[in-house]
Design an enzyme around this catalytic site. Structure first.
Site, short mmCIF file in Angstrom:
data_model
loop_
_atom_site.label_atom_id
_atom_site.label_comp_id
_atom_site.label_asym_id
_atom_site.label_seq_id
_atom_site.Cartn_x
_atom_site.Cartn_y
_atom_site.Cartn_z
N ASP A 8 1.03 4.59 -0.86
CA ASP A 8 0.86 3.46 0.71
C ASP A 8 1.22 2.40 0.89
O ASP A 8 2.40 1.82 0.39
CB ASP A 8 -0.59 3.29 0.59
CG ASP A 8 -1.02 2.51 2.09
OD1 ASP A 8 -0.69 3.43 3.08
OD2 ASP A 8 -1.42 1.22 2.09
N ASP A 10 1.73 -0.15 3.88
CA ASP A 10 1.51 -1.51 4.76
C ASP A 10 0.27 -1.85 3.82
O ASP A 10 -1.39 -1.33 3.26
CB ASP A 10 0.70 -1.15 5.90
CG ASP A 10 1.72 -0.65 7.57
OD1 ASP A 10 3.00 -1.37 7.01
OD2 ASP A 10 1.48 0.23 7.89
MG LIG Z 1 -2.79 0.37 3.57
#
Ligand SMILES: [Mg+2]
Ligand SMILES: [Zn+2]
Length: 160
Positions: A8, A10
């Site tokens: 992922d 962020d």
């Molecule tokens: Mg995230």
């Protein structure tokens, strides 16, 4: 077949600030990320980012701006000889219509697995949200859930 660490973006690679990253200046690489990714690359894992970017559907930033942000990300990693194999993004948001790529759906992972000839059984998804875990489970990869903005060095040993 290849093996991969899916990431992922962020809260895992760059600092989650509670709002969308809409330009390069707001993109802050978390400490220790290049070091952790380098270890996994040396262990033979492809590094592939899987990211929801609903800010595009919300018109908070454009695809061009997102590409500039990703140029900054790849540039900062390249300074440490770390190279991403690919980046998959979902530009949609439920407010403007359903799609089947946005996490917790697993289409981005399944595309990555097909395109890069990856064995899900030998691969990991590192994410900071429940939807990351759900997408990873659907795609059959091992999920490692981390708190947002936790230095990745603390989980390096979990991926051997
Ligand atoms: Mg995230
Ligand atoms: Zn989508």
């Amino acid at each position: 077949m290849n093996k991969a660490v899916f990431l992922d973006r962020d809260g895992v690679i760059n600092r989650e600030k509670g709002s969308y990253v809409s330009n390069e200046d707001e993109f802050e690489l978390l400490p220790g990320v290049p070091q952790a990714l380098k270890v996994w690359a040396e262990r033979g894992y492809l590094l592939i980012v899987i990211t929801n970017q609903g800010g595009i559907a919300k018109k908070l930033y454009t695809l061009e701006q997102l590409h500039s942000i990703h140029m900054k990300m790849t540039g900062l990693l390249a300074l440490h000889q770390v190279f991403l194999t690919d980046i998959f993004l979902c530009p949609h948001h439920p407010e403007s219509g359903r799609c089947i790529c946005r996490k917790p759906d697993s289409l981005m992972l399944e595309k990555a697995i097909a395109v890069h000839n990856i064995s899900p059984f030998k691969s990991y998804f590192v994410g900071d949200q429940e939807r990351d875990a759900m997408a990873g489970e659907k795609a059959g990869v091992t999920v490692i859930r981390v708190p947002p903005n936790q230095p990745l060095v603390s989980i390096v040993h979990l991926i051997r």
